[in-house]
Design a protein around this motif. Structure first.
Motif, PDB file in Angstrom:
ATOM      1  N   UNK A 135      -5.319   4.616  -9.094  1.00 29.71           N
ATOM      2  CA  UNK A 135      -6.481   3.961  -9.263  1.00 29.71           C
ATOM      3  C   UNK A 135      -7.003   2.681  -8.490  1.00 29.71           C
ATOM      4  N   UNK A 136      -5.924   1.992  -8.095  1.00 28.96           N
ATOM      5  CA  UNK A 136      -6.216   0.549  -7.369  1.00 28.96           C
ATOM      6  C   UNK A 136      -6.564   0.766  -5.846  1.00 28.96           C
ATOM      7  N   UNK A 137      -6.151   2.078  -5.525  1.00 33.94           N
ATOM      8  CA  UNK A 137      -6.428   2.148  -4.070  1.00 33.94           C
ATOM      9  C   UNK A 137      -8.106   2.643  -3.461  1.00 33.94           C
ATOM     10  N   UNK A 192      -6.824   6.414  -0.077  1.00 28.64           N
ATOM     11  CA  UNK A 192      -6.610   7.550  -0.684  1.00 28.64           C
ATOM     12  C   UNK A 192      -6.552   8.860   0.379  1.00 28.64           C
ATOM     13  N   UNK A 193      -7.461   8.503   1.301  1.00 29.32           N
ATOM     14  CA  UNK A 193      -7.499   9.422   2.223  1.00 29.32           C
ATOM     15  C   UNK A 193      -6.256   9.504   3.269  1.00 29.32           C
ATOM     16  N   UNK A 210     -10.401  13.649  -5.983  1.00 27.78           N
ATOM     17  CA  UNK A 210     -11.424  14.668  -6.620  1.00 27.78           C
ATOM     18  C   UNK A 210     -12.153  13.944  -7.812  1.00 27.78           C
ATOM     19  N   UNK A 211     -11.343  13.122  -8.631  1.00 31.62           N
ATOM     20  CA  UNK A 211     -12.024  12.575  -9.881  1.00 31.62           C
ATOM     21  C   UNK A 211     -12.949  11.520  -9.282  1.00 31.62           C
ATOM     22  N   UNK A 212     -12.869  11.014  -8.401  1.00 30.14           N
ATOM     23  CA  UNK A 212     -13.987   9.966  -8.016  1.00 30.14           C
ATOM     24  C   UNK A 212     -15.363  10.673  -7.341  1.00 30.14           C
TER      25      UNK A 212
END
Lengths: 189, 201
Positions: A8-10, A15-16, A31-33
């Protein structure tokens, strides 16, 4: 020694990197973002849940297929959200065109329109460049209208996005197009 | 400018006299916008305008299960289509000697050669991420490509049983080497990659 922070903090860009390296948890976090914005965009067009999942599925695969096809060309960070958004709006516009000619779902920018289709065949790169320059120097409201048109949205969506009546959409678009046309003529003549 | 301000400006324009745009000019602009749309990403303001006041579509039941399958398929695709690290580095090195690259990293030439041969890709994880980043930049490789290839090589080597090193058969072992528990390296790989990409900034 490297300490792994929580997903969550990245940032999106971080993330990529992890996704590039085959990290399934990072892909779930991405995906969640990204998914909520796309589902909201589909909700504006009253897309049913089944179609929404199919469009999200196609968007998800098309976005990441682009990644392994040409990783350096795929935008990283927040730009990838925009990329996925554009993929989703293109898929949705194609479905609209294939499935029905319901006026409520015809994109305002319609390549199937005969006169537009003819105009596309005569486009030259100088005029595309001129349009790009004109958009850069245009007032933000003109850019917003043009950018919304490029998302292949319907009249109803344009009205909702700009908080104007459906009956005002035509004039709002006409003003933006007139301004761009004038600028292009100045720049190319 | 905020979206609210832009909406207000557009609403104010409604009071202006109507304009009539020539159909051929309109088609020209439509055609240009469609062409430009192929290479232009929506702005954050545009995304906000299309999503800010809307409640999301509810996805059908069982979505989470199907979603996990989709993610697995994407990761599998990534692995299948990614280049391997060794060949990628070898090709990018071109006419430069392995020693030249090894010297910039401050490692023995043999270490670099083993990475290039894809025998011990995990050796990269023992090297300083920013040094590797500089070396791959010099070779003209995008860091995203290097990250993709590293994981591809690690996965391939892991499936062969020599994930993080080679342990020759011991004299005390009659037939097969003893089974060695390979620790979970995912956290280490994640940390290294994040440092590798951070060094890009």
């Amino acid at each position: 020694m490297y300490v792994m922070p929580a997903m969550e903090s990245l940032s999106d860009a971080q993330l990529h990197v992890l996704i590039l390296a085959g990290d399934e948890d990072a892909l779930a976090a991405w995906e969640e973002r990204v998914r909520p914005d796309i589902l909201r965009m589909l909700a504006t067009a009253k897309t049913n849940p089944h179609d929404a999942e199919e469009i999200w599925n196609e968007t998800f695969h098309a976005t990441w297929r682009r990644l392994w096809q040409s990783p350096p060309l795929l935008p990283l960070g927040e730009a990838l959200r925009a990329y996925a958004f554009r993929v989703a709006s293109n898929i949705r516009a194609k479905r609209w065109q294939q499935n029905s000619r319901n006026p409520a779902t015809v994109p305002l920018l319609d390549e199937n329109d005969e006169t537009v289709a003819k105009a596309i065949q005569t486009i030259d790169s100088q005029r595309v460049l001129a349009l790009r320059r004109c958009l850069e120097s245009a007032p933000e409201r003109v850019r917003l209208v043009a950018d919304l048109l490029m998302q292949r949205i319907s009249r109803h969506e344009m009205a909702q996005a700009l908080h104007i009546a459906s009956t005002s959409v035509g004039q709002t678009i006409a003003r933006a197009k007139a301004r761009l046309a004038e600028c292009i003529e100045r720049g190319t003549t | 400018m905020t979206l609210a301000r832009l909406r207000a400006e557009i609403a104010n324009e409604e009071a202006l006299p109507e304009i009539k745009l020539d159909r051929s000019i309109e088609s020209q602009i439509d055609a240009l916008l469609l062409t430009l749309a192929e290479e232009t990403l929506p702005s954050l303001t545009t995304i906000e305008a299309l999503t800010a006041d809307v409640t999301s579509v509810e996805l059908p039941a069982g979505y989470e299960v199907r979603s996990a399958e989709r993610r697995r398929a994407v990761i599998t695709d990534l692995r299948l289509h990614s280049p391997r690290l060794g060949p990628l580095l070898r090709t990018a090195r071109g006419a430069k000697s392995p020693r030249e690259i090894a010297d910039t990293l401050g490692v023995a030439t043999a270490v670099w050669e083993s990475i290039e041969a894809d025998r011990v890709p995990a050796a990269v994880l023992n090297l300083d991420p920013s040094s590797i980043g500089r070396a791959t930049d010099t070779l003209g490789l995008a860091r995203s490509t290097v990250a993709l290839a590293l994981r591809s090589s690690l996965a391939a080597v892991a499936s062969s049983g020599y994930a993080f090193g080679y342990r020759p058969q011991q004299a005390t072992e009659e037939v097969e080497p003893l089974t060695v528990e390979v620790p979970d390296q995912s956290s280490r790989i994640r940390g290294w990659l994040l440092a590798f990409m951070r060094a890009d900034n």
